[in-house]
Design an enzyme around this catalytic site. Structure first.
Site, PDB file in Angstrom:
ATOM      1  N   HIS A   1       0.829  -1.210   0.000  1.00 12.56           N
ATOM      2  CA  HIS A   1       0.000   0.000   0.000  1.00 12.56           C
ATOM      3  C   HIS A   1       0.865   1.263   0.000  1.00 12.56           C
ATOM      4  CE1 HIS A   1      -3.616   2.368   1.344  1.00 12.56           C
ATOM      5  NE2 HIS A   1      -2.665   3.149   1.821  1.00 12.56           N
ATOM      6  N   GLU A   2       1.803   1.331   0.943  1.00  8.74           N
ATOM      7  CA  GLU A   2       2.648   2.525   1.047  1.00  8.74           C
ATOM      8  C   GLU A   2       3.574   2.668  -0.156  1.00  8.74           C
ATOM      9  OE1 GLU A   2       1.868   4.691   3.106  1.00  8.74           O
ATOM     10  OE2 GLU A   2       0.602   3.470   4.416  1.00  8.74           O
TER      11      GLU A   2
ATOM     12  N   HIS B   1       1.834   4.608  -2.824  1.00 10.39           N
ATOM     13  CA  HIS B   1       1.962   6.061  -2.641  1.00 10.39           C
ATOM     14  C   HIS B   1       3.321   6.555  -3.148  1.00 10.39           C
ATOM     15  CE1 HIS B   1      -1.660   6.744  -0.372  1.00 10.39           C
ATOM     16  NE2 HIS B   1      -1.317   5.921   0.606  1.00 10.39           N
TER      17      HIS B   1
ATOM     18  N   HIS C   1       3.635   6.537  -6.862  1.00 11.95           N
ATOM     19  CA  HIS C   1       2.839   7.649  -7.399  1.00 11.95           C
ATOM     20  C   HIS C   1       3.673   8.935  -7.329  1.00 11.95           C
ATOM     21  CE1 HIS C   1      -1.443   9.676  -7.414  1.00 11.95           C
ATOM     22  NE2 HIS C   1      -0.695  10.061  -8.426  1.00 11.95           N
TER      23      HIS C   1
END
Length: 613
Positions: free
Chosen positions: A395-396, A399, A402
């Site tokens: 998940h991290e 980020h 991105h």
């Protein structure tokens, strides 16, 4: 798979490869030398704050100085905040942080109201914007011009800036009350041998306890404690909403909600679509809850109660080492292509990630912001070897990737993506990991656990946050109209009305022995300026991107990277997504998201029927 994650008493004992590489940010200098550079650059900006508008060359030069200043600011913020995160009681870095805060606010006060100066030179800047050298600044400048109609007089705006540090921050009062001063009582075990004080940190773990009396007493005592202060909680929320309403209406917005939507240039139609499509898909959520309840009652031979909803139906005790977690993340993301995978490998080898929990380390996880000009997009987590921790790493990393693609592709002024878009890439990575784990796992209980966690994530983000958003929307509108809704009875009436629209479970929200759950006045997110709908949108969009990938293959992934991950903030959020193939004003996009979600539920039901006969 490893059985245990080694524990370390001190942060300095943690192996280097599992810690942040924060010295990289200093580039051989000391933090005091960076502070000296900060002061030098800030003085230059203050000196030219008025003269830079004399001609376009001076203005362009000032923008370059601002960018250099921002790059330095990013490095300092990353260095200080990450160091504090790994030891929140470190007095040395707290002093450094306070020193920098003073320097920054001193600069902020001296530089004054930049937007006011821009508006004073609007005619001149509008002509300058025809010059292609200002192209990357057009979005921000146009927004300042568009915001002019919502500004008060110069004297009033100056006054508001000067007295802002004296503003009453009701969310802080709410936090003190709910975190420190409310006595939630104790959770008691059936045999009376365990008596555990209930707090915000352990509440959900207690609701997962195998002992029913632990769960029941946690649930009931939590609700009783909150209900005891329901009028105080109602007053805090009402005053918070009223303050924002008064400000929005004084500035000429049609409503408080529209003042928030204005920041992202979003039309209210988007909210109506979200509320209508999520509430009209109740049957999909009901399908999950009915089957979960069936499996629960088959396994436990008892009726399911409100305090049972977090009790795991299967216990998965598989443990993963950090290296195994890295390997799973890499393999699950392999379809993303060579550049993406190469960068994730670099993140692991170049110490972007601070993995292990130690005393005084910040809880939870994050991928840090303010990353432009910094090659390492730092990630903090508290890895405990569980599947959930593997998912957190993925998940991290979503980020951080991105941030990598946006920073690489966009100029500094357009590289930062807004909260509206922030959760999409991280959720997309979770979906990639989920399907990879389902593919390679041979254990039915593990598969069931993975599917259930994925479903709960969707339910908690889409169903719950949309319900909360429509509740906020309704309460703000009533306050805007001057309706008398400042008591718990009135606020609860509104919350119950909205809840019925989204109701998917036949479980009672409260028990005859219990005070009612006062959730409508006891959610910290309600103090965050109407943004929970953005979480729901993020989950919807991530599922649409993922469904497109499942239907179209690798071509969809290339499109996703080029059109979304690389877009940063080059346009307004809705326009970025439209360019990436997702029109948020088209209600059909919800059908794709719910199609992907329902496929997950079908897998869950199929495996559950095998496990619970």
């Amino acid at each position: 798979m490893s059985k245990e994650i080694k524990e370390y008493k001190k942060y300095s004992d943690v192996p280097k490869e599992y810690r942040f590489d924060l010295d990289y940010l200093l580039e051989g200098k000391t933090i005091d030398q960076l502070f000296d550079q900060f002061l030098e650059k800030s003085k230059k900006l203050i000196k030219i704050k008025d003269s830079k508008y004399q001609n376009i060359e001076s203005y362009l030069e000032s923008l370059k100085l601002e960018e250099d200043f921002n790059l330095l600011n990013n490095k300092i913020i990353n260095y200080i905040s990450n160091n504090i995160s790994v030891n929140v009681v470190d007095s040395h870095f707290r002093e450094i942080s306070q020193k920098f805060e003073f320097m920054y606010y001193s600069f902020f006060n001296q530089i004054g109201d930049e937007n006011q100066r821009i508006l004073e030179h609007e005619e001149k800047i509008t002509k300058w914007l025809l010059d292609p050298r200002l192209a990357s600044y057009k979005k921000a400048l146009d927004f300042v011009f568009k915001s002019k109609k919502h500004r008060l007089s110069k004297e009033v705006e100056d006054y508001l800036i000067k007295v802002s540090r004296g503003n009453i921050e009701l969310y802080k009062v709410y936090g003190i009350l709910t975190n420190s001063e409310l006595d939630y009582g104790y959770a008691l075990s059936s045999d009376g041998k365990r008596k555990i004080e209930i707090n915000l940190s352990n509440r959900f773990n207690l609701l997962k306890d195998q002992d029913e009396n632990i769960r029941k007493t946690t649930y009931l005592n939590w609700n009783k404690a909150s209900a005891k202060h329901k009028e105080t909680l109602s007053s805090l929320l009402y005053q918070h909403f009223s303050k924002l309403s008064a400000d929005a209406l004084a500035r000429g917005y049609s409503s408080t909600v529209n003042s928030f939507l204005f920041e992202d240039q979003v039309d209210e139609k988007l909210l109506k679509n979200l509320y209508d499509k999520v509430s009209s898909n109740k049957k999909v959520f009901q399908k999950y809850y009915q089957n979960y309840k069936k499996f629960f009652e088959k396994k436990n031979s008892k009726q399911m109660e409100a305090w049972d909803i977090y009790l795991p139906l299967v216990v998965v005790d598989e443990k993963y080492s950090i290296e195994e977690a890295q390997d799973l993340v890499l393999k699950s993301l392999e379809p993303m292509g060579s550049e993406y995978i190469s960068k994730v490998k670099e993140a692991f080898s170049s110490r972007w990630v601070d993995y292990l929990p130690v005393k005084n380390k910040r809880s939870g996880a994050y991928s840090i912001g303010s990353t432009h000009g910094i090659d390492k997009k730092f990630i903090l987590m508290n890895f405990d070897g569980t599947l959930n921790s593997v998912s957190t790493l993925s998940h991290e990393m979503g980020h951080s990737m991105h941030s990598y693609f946006s920073d690489k592709t966009q100029p500094q002024s357009l590289s930062s993506y807004p909260i509206f878009l922030a959760e999409i890439a991280s959720i997309f990575n979770e979906l990639m990991l989920k399907d990879y784990l389902l593919e390679v796992s041979e254990n039915l209980e593990t598969k069931f656990h993975i599917l259930n966690e994925s479903i709960l994530n969707f339910v908690g983000t889409v169903h719950r946050q949309t319900l909360w958003s429509e509740y906020e929307y309704t309460l703000y509108n009533k306050i805007d109209k001057g309706e008398p809704v400042g008591t718990y009875t009135k606020i609860d009436e509104i919350y119950e009305q909205i809840s019925q629209k989204y109701k998917v479970s036949d479980l009672k929200n409260h028990h005859p022995e219990d005070e009612k759950n006062v959730i409508g006045v006891n959610v910290p997110h309600f103090y965050y300026h109407f943004y929970v709908y953005k979480y729901a949108i993020g989950m919807i969009v991530a599922n649409v991107f993922y469904q497109k990938y499942k239907e179209e293959g690798k071509q969809a992934l290339e499109f996703y990277i080029n059109k979304f991950l690389s877009a940063g903030g080059r346009d307004w959020p809705v326009e970025i997504l439209k360019d990436a193939g997702i029109d948020l004003y088209d209600s059909k996009i919800y059908d794709l998201a719910f199609k992907n979600f329902e496929q997950t539920i079908d897998q869950f039901v199929e495996i559950g029927n095998k496990l619970f006969k």
